[in-house]
Design a protein around this motif. Structure first.
Motif, PDB file in Angstrom:
ATOM      1  N   UNK A   1       0.856  -1.144  -0.029  1.00  0.00           N
ATOM      2  CA  UNK A   1       0.028  -0.048  -0.255  1.00  0.00           C
ATOM      3  C   UNK A   1       0.981   1.201   0.009  1.00  0.00           C
ATOM      4  N   UNK A   2       0.215   2.378   0.360  1.00  0.00           N
ATOM      5  CA  UNK A   2       0.891   3.643   0.183  1.00  0.00           C
ATOM      6  C   UNK A   2       1.076   4.354   1.639  1.00  0.00           C
ATOM      7  N   UNK A   3       1.892   5.287   1.537  1.00  0.00           N
ATOM      8  CA  UNK A   3       2.199   5.765   3.079  1.00  0.00           C
ATOM      9  C   UNK A   3       0.934   6.162   3.719  1.00  0.00           C
ATOM     10  N   UNK A   4      -0.402   6.592   3.305  1.00  0.00           N
ATOM     11  CA  UNK A   4      -1.618   7.102   3.931  1.00  0.00           C
ATOM     12  C   UNK A   4      -2.055   5.753   4.916  1.00  0.00           C
ATOM     13  N   UNK A   5      -1.742   4.681   4.560  1.00  0.00           N
ATOM     14  CA  UNK A   5      -2.255   3.470   5.246  1.00  0.00           C
ATOM     15  C   UNK A   5      -1.201   3.023   6.513  1.00  0.00           C
ATOM     16  N   UNK A   6      -0.191   3.641   6.419  1.00  0.00           N
ATOM     17  CA  UNK A   6       0.862   3.136   7.593  1.00  0.00           C
ATOM     18  C   UNK A   6       0.180   3.728   9.015  1.00  0.00           C
ATOM     19  N   UNK A   7       0.471   2.988   9.849  1.00  0.00           N
ATOM     20  CA  UNK A   7       0.280   3.303  11.330  1.00  0.00           C
ATOM     21  C   UNK A   7       0.783   4.951  11.621  1.00  0.00           C
ATOM     22  N   UNK A   8      -0.108   5.569  12.446  1.00  0.00           N
ATOM     23  CA  UNK A   8       0.513   7.168  12.516  1.00  0.00           C
ATOM     24  C   UNK A   8       1.725   7.145  13.364  1.00  0.00           C
TER      25      UNK A   8
ATOM     26  N   UNK B   1       4.320  -7.121   6.606  1.00  0.00           N
ATOM     27  CA  UNK B   1       4.284  -8.560   6.740  1.00  0.00           C
ATOM     28  C   UNK B   1       3.875  -8.789   8.128  1.00  0.00           C
ATOM     29  N   UNK B   2       3.117  -9.474   8.361  1.00  0.00           N
ATOM     30  CA  UNK B   2       2.391  -9.962   9.570  1.00  0.00           C
ATOM     31  C   UNK B   2       2.300 -11.604   9.577  1.00  0.00           C
ATOM     32  N   UNK B   3       3.127 -11.955  10.892  1.00  0.00           N
ATOM     33  CA  UNK B   3       3.127 -13.347  11.183  1.00  0.00           C
ATOM     34  C   UNK B   3       2.462 -13.430  12.509  1.00  0.00           C
ATOM     35  N   UNK B   4       2.465 -14.737  13.216  1.00  0.00           N
ATOM     36  CA  UNK B   4       2.066 -14.849  14.417  1.00  0.00           C
ATOM     37  C   UNK B   4       3.036 -14.510  15.453  1.00  0.00           C
ATOM     38  N   UNK B   5       4.381 -14.061  14.845  1.00  0.00           N
ATOM     39  CA  UNK B   5       5.263 -13.575  15.798  1.00  0.00           C
ATOM     40  C   UNK B   5       5.657 -12.120  15.831  1.00  0.00           C
ATOM     41  N   UNK B   6       5.555 -11.404  14.318  1.00  0.00           N
ATOM     42  CA  UNK B   6       5.882 -10.228  14.199  1.00  0.00           C
ATOM     43  C   UNK B   6       4.981  -9.578  13.093  1.00  0.00           C
ATOM     44  N   UNK B   7       5.170  -8.330  13.142  1.00  0.00           N
ATOM     45  CA  UNK B   7       4.565  -7.160  12.123  1.00  0.00           C
ATOM     46  C   UNK B   7       5.733  -6.366  11.617  1.00  0.00           C
ATOM     47  N   UNK B   8       6.190  -6.312  10.237  1.00  0.00           N
ATOM     48  CA  UNK B   8       7.153  -5.366   9.894  1.00  0.00           C
ATOM     49  C   UNK B   8       6.726  -4.593   8.816  1.00  0.00           C
ATOM     50  N   UNK B   9       7.186  -3.537   8.626  1.00  0.00           N
ATOM     51  CA  UNK B   9       7.080  -2.753   7.198  1.00  0.00           C
ATOM     52  C   UNK B   9       8.156  -2.387   6.649  1.00  0.00           C
TER      53      UNK B   9
ATOM     54  N   UNK C   1      16.052   4.404  -0.736  1.00  0.00           N
ATOM     55  CA  UNK C   1      16.197   4.028   0.453  1.00  0.00           C
ATOM     56  C   UNK C   1      15.304   2.790   0.573  1.00  0.00           C
ATOM     57  N   UNK C   2      15.813   1.931   1.330  1.00  0.00           N
ATOM     58  CA  UNK C   2      14.787   0.664   1.854  1.00  0.00           C
ATOM     59  C   UNK C   2      14.880   0.766   3.213  1.00  0.00           C
ATOM     60  N   UNK C   3      13.839   1.043   3.804  1.00  0.00           N
ATOM     61  CA  UNK C   3      13.656   1.334   5.489  1.00  0.00           C
ATOM     62  C   UNK C   3      12.916   0.400   5.941  1.00  0.00           C
ATOM     63  N   UNK C   4      13.247  -0.056   7.159  1.00  0.00           N
ATOM     64  CA  UNK C   4      12.457  -1.235   8.024  1.00  0.00           C
ATOM     65  C   UNK C   4      11.805  -0.576   8.952  1.00  0.00           C
ATOM     66  N   UNK C   5      10.527  -0.765   9.645  1.00  0.00           N
ATOM     67  CA  UNK C   5      10.051  -0.409  10.845  1.00  0.00           C
ATOM     68  C   UNK C   5       9.175  -1.523  11.432  1.00  0.00           C
ATOM     69  N   UNK C   6       9.227  -1.322  12.828  1.00  0.00           N
ATOM     70  CA  UNK C   6       8.429  -2.247  13.617  1.00  0.00           C
ATOM     71  C   UNK C   6       7.280  -1.605  13.979  1.00  0.00           C
ATOM     72  N   UNK C   7       6.530  -2.256  14.962  1.00  0.00           N
ATOM     73  CA  UNK C   7       5.192  -1.817  15.098  1.00  0.00           C
ATOM     74  C   UNK C   7       5.284  -0.693  16.218  1.00  0.00           C
ATOM     75  N   UNK C   8       6.427  -0.427  17.058  1.00  0.00           N
ATOM     76  CA  UNK C   8       6.703   0.547  17.877  1.00  0.00           C
ATOM     77  C   UNK C   8       7.431   1.714  17.306  1.00  0.00           C
ATOM     78  N   UNK C   9       7.641   1.754  15.764  1.00  0.00           N
ATOM     79  CA  UNK C   9       7.942   2.946  15.123  1.00  0.00           C
ATOM     80  C   UNK C   9       9.606   2.981  15.209  1.00  0.00           C
ATOM     81  N   UNK C  10      10.272   1.918  15.662  1.00  0.00           N
ATOM     82  CA  UNK C  10      11.583   1.808  15.486  1.00  0.00           C
ATOM     83  C   UNK C  10      11.918   1.726  14.038  1.00  0.00           C
TER      84      UNK C  10
END
Length: 141
Positions: free
Chosen positions: A75-82, A103-111, A122-131
């Motif tokens: 999806x696009x940026x607008x659908x990312x968590x705030x 990507x969501x599994x039973x253990x993790x959600x990554x962006x 740039x390729x950037x990775x984020x976790x659900x905490x915004x790191x």
């Protein structure tokens, strides 16, 4: 005799194809009533469905009991968590988000996001905490 052998062989190969489990279809239809462009694929160990919901391309894998194994969405940026959007604006100011893969599994959600500016991709990775972390940086030619 040859015709019988051909028919038997064709039937045997057709029977070997895995089918999408009814439990899987029921779980999907219960959760995603408004899904569009639904396409199913059956594998030995899992069932996989591709679809669009609210203009978001999605792929889900279910086990043969209808339990979700993984979900992949584009999806696009607008659908990312705030929280992630705010961190992107702070840490990558002036860069444009071109795409998001979630990507969501039973253990993790990554962006995983692709960003660009005038000189780089740039390729950037984020976790659900915004790191956030930069995985790759490419110079434009």
């Amino acid at each position: 005799l040859l015709v019988v052998m051909v028919m038997f062989t064709a039937h045997a190969f057709a029977a070997a194809e895995p089918e999408v489990n009814k439990k899987t279809i029921a779980a999907f239809e219960f959760t995603f009533k408004d899904a569009k462009e639904v396409t199913w694929y059956a594998e030995e160990a899992y069932d996989q469905v591709y679809f669009k919901l609210n203009n978001i391309k999605t792929q889900i894998k279910y086990d043969k009991e209808g339990n979700l194994l993984s979900c992949f969405r584009m999806y696009t940026e607008e659908n990312l968590p705030l929280l992630i959007r705010l961190e992107l604006k702070k840490q990558y100011a002036g860069k444009v988000v071109k795409s998001v893969a979630e990507l969501t599994t039973d253990k993790v959600t990554e962006y995983h996001m692709t960003l660009e500016d005038d000189k780089h991709w740039y390729t950037v990775k984020a976790d659900v905490y915004g790191d956030l972390s930069t995985l790759k940086k490419f110079k434009k030619s």
